[in-house]
Design a protein around this motif. Structure first.
Motif, short mmCIF file in Angstrom:
data_model
loop_
_atom_site.label_atom_id
_atom_site.label_comp_id
_atom_site.label_asym_id
_atom_site.label_seq_id
_atom_site.Cartn_x
_atom_site.Cartn_y
_atom_site.Cartn_z
N LYS A 6 0.86 -1.19 0.00
CA LYS A 6 0.00 0.00 0.00
C LYS A 6 0.89 1.24 0.00
CE LYS A 6 -3.85 -0.37 2.45
NZ LYS A 6 -4.69 -0.31 3.67
N LEU A 7 0.70 2.07 -0.99
CA LEU A 7 1.56 3.24 -1.18
C LEU A 7 0.86 4.49 -0.69
CD1 LEU A 7 2.94 1.10 -2.89
CD2 LEU A 7 3.13 2.75 -4.76
N HIS A 8 1.49 5.20 0.24
CA HIS A 8 0.91 6.43 0.78
C HIS A 8 1.69 7.62 0.25
CE1 HIS A 8 -1.50 4.32 3.92
NE2 HIS A 8 -0.54 3.42 3.78
N TYR A 9 1.02 8.42 -0.56
CA TYR A 9 1.69 9.60 -1.13
C TYR A 9 0.62 10.50 -1.74
CZ TYR A 9 5.60 12.22 -3.14
OH TYR A 9 6.52 13.19 -3.43
N THR A 37 -5.42 15.93 1.49
CA THR A 37 -5.57 17.15 2.30
C THR A 37 -4.48 17.17 3.38
OG1 THR A 37 -6.96 16.03 3.94
CG2 THR A 37 -8.10 17.06 2.06
N PRO A 38 -4.22 18.33 3.96
CA PRO A 38 -3.26 18.38 5.07
C PRO A 38 -3.70 17.47 6.22
CG PRO A 38 -3.76 20.60 4.31
CD PRO A 38 -4.68 19.69 3.57
N GLU A 39 -5.01 17.31 6.38
CA GLU A 39 -5.51 16.44 7.45
C GLU A 39 -5.12 14.99 7.21
OE1 GLU A 39 -7.60 18.75 5.84
OE2 GLU A 39 -7.15 20.18 7.46
N ASP A 40 -5.15 14.57 5.95
CA ASP A 40 -4.74 13.19 5.63
C ASP A 40 -3.31 12.95 6.08
OD1 ASP A 40 -7.17 12.75 4.42
OD2 ASP A 40 -6.41 12.98 2.36
N LEU A 44 -1.70 10.47 9.29
CA LEU A 44 -0.59 9.51 9.21
C LEU A 44 0.51 9.86 10.22
CD1 LEU A 44 -0.05 9.05 5.36
CD2 LEU A 44 -0.78 7.28 6.96
N LYS A 45 0.77 11.16 10.33
CA LYS A 45 1.81 11.59 11.28
C LYS A 45 1.38 11.24 12.71
CE LYS A 45 3.68 15.54 8.68
NZ LYS A 45 3.86 16.99 8.63
N ASN A 46 0.11 11.53 13.00
CA ASN A 46 -0.34 11.36 14.39
C ASN A 46 -0.49 9.90 14.80
OD1 ASN A 46 -0.35 14.09 14.69
ND2 ASN A 46 -2.51 14.34 14.12
N GLY A 48 1.52 7.65 14.10
CA GLY A 48 2.86 7.05 14.25
C GLY A 48 3.33 6.26 13.04
N SER A 49 2.65 6.45 11.90
CA SER A 49 3.02 5.65 10.72
C SER A 49 4.25 6.16 10.02
CB SER A 49 1.86 5.65 9.70
OG SER A 49 0.74 4.99 10.24
N LEU A 50 4.63 7.41 10.28
CA LEU A 50 5.73 8.01 9.52
C LEU A 50 6.93 8.27 10.44
CD1 LEU A 50 3.66 10.66 7.50
CD2 LEU A 50 4.15 8.28 6.88
N MET A 51 7.96 7.49 10.26
CA MET A 51 9.12 7.59 11.15
C MET A 51 9.68 9.01 11.23
SD MET A 51 12.66 5.42 10.90
CE MET A 51 11.96 3.83 11.24
N PHE A 52 9.74 9.70 10.09
CA PHE A 52 10.29 11.06 10.07
C PHE A 52 9.22 12.10 9.70
CE2 PHE A 52 13.91 8.23 9.03
CZ PHE A 52 14.69 8.48 10.16
N GLN A 53 7.97 11.71 9.89
CA GLN A 53 6.83 12.61 9.58
C GLN A 53 6.79 12.96 8.10
OE1 GLN A 53 5.13 12.97 12.45
NE2 GLN A 53 6.86 11.98 13.42
N GLN A 54 7.30 12.07 7.27
CA GLN A 54 7.33 12.36 5.84
C GLN A 54 6.85 11.16 5.03
OE1 GLN A 54 11.58 13.27 5.55
NE2 GLN A 54 11.10 15.38 5.00
N VAL A 55 6.37 11.45 3.84
CA VAL A 55 6.08 10.41 2.87
C VAL A 55 7.11 10.57 1.75
CG1 VAL A 55 3.65 10.11 3.37
CG2 VAL A 55 4.32 11.98 1.86
N PRO A 56 7.30 9.57 0.91
CA PRO A 56 6.54 8.34 0.73
C PRO A 56 6.62 7.39 1.93
CG PRO A 56 8.27 8.56 -0.97
CD PRO A 56 8.43 9.68 -0.03
N MET A 57 5.51 6.64 2.08
CA MET A 57 5.51 5.52 3.01
C MET A 57 4.85 4.35 2.29
SD MET A 57 3.63 3.59 5.33
CE MET A 57 2.26 4.39 6.17
#
Ligand SMILES: N[C@@H](CCC(=O)N[C@@H](CS)C(=O)NCC(=O)O)C(=O)O
Length: 224
Positions: A6-9, A37-40, A44-46, A48-57
């Protein structure tokens, strides 16, 4: 059986595009979760899915992978697109990093302030024809094989074709002095197929003489 990656971007090429290309080339189907959206992104950030608060994930094999290069390395290793030994891998890495440097210059062009844009495009043109493409043309010419490394498809070939599409989009005349790269960039097919939606173009590439650059699976989306 493991589910599809699953690609998050965002719904754009950006840093995810090379990942899409690599998966598509390995014949791996994938799902995309577009951040609209910024909320999306905050969600993801909130969670805990993004180690550095960034995508791609990329969710794959029970992991949530971030950092584009780490993701590409994982996929290339998993699908045997990373050479047969450490020497081939070193070559693939050098080619790939060079391609990434040019790719990055092209990718950030839309973010460039208007008053600097012409100078940036001039620099990209120079780097393309004087620094990067000569390397890959010379490699192909020197060994007379279809692939950059080890006479076998590797991630280097896949990244190269992707890069050549971007170069062509910028200015197809930049390929004029690179006959071997011109073949690999599928210029003719692209011209004939340019009215097709991206999915069809991708499928079409598979029946082209460079068909084995793209595997048997149908990607959910590869944009050109
Ligand atoms: N080195 C990272 C850079 C990732 C990056 O810059 N991502 C941007 C989008 S292209 C991002 O998530 N920006 C949001 C933020 O930093 O809050 C990688 O290659 O994955």
């Amino acid at each position: 059986m493991a589910g599809k990656p699953k690609l998050h971007y965002f719904n754009g090429r950006g840093r995810m595009e090379s990942i899409r290309w690599l998966l598509a080339s390995a014949g791996v189907e994938f799902e995309e979760k577009f951040i609209g959206t910024p909320e999306d992104l905050d969600k993801l950030k909130n969670d805990g899915s993004l180690m550095f608060q960034q995508v791609p994930m990329v969710e794959i094999d029970g992991m949530k992978l971030v950092q584009t290069r780490a993701i590409l390395n994982y996929i290339a290793t998993k699908y045997n697109l990373y050479g047969k030994d450490i020497k081939e891998r070193a070559l693939i890495d050098m080619y790939t990093e060079g391609m990434a440097d040019l790719n990055e210059m092209i990718m950030v062009l839309p973010l460039c302030p208007p008053d600097q844009k012409d100078a940036k495009i001039t620099l990209i043109r120079e780097r393309t024809t004087d620094r990067y493409l000569p390397v890959f043309e010379k490699v192909l010419k020197s060994h007379g094989q279809d692939y950059l490394v080890g006479n076998k498809l590797s991630r280097a070939d896949i990244h190269l074709v992707e890069l050549l599409y971007y170069v062509e989009e910028l200015d197809s005349s930049l390929l004029a002095n690179f006959p071997l790269l011109k073949v690999i960039s599928l210029t003719a097919f692209r011209r004939e197929g340019s009215h097709f939606p991206p999915e069809v173009l991708t499928v079409g590439l598979r029946s082209h003489h460079c068909a084995d650059l793209l595997g048997p699976g149908t990607p959910s989306r590869v944009s050109f």
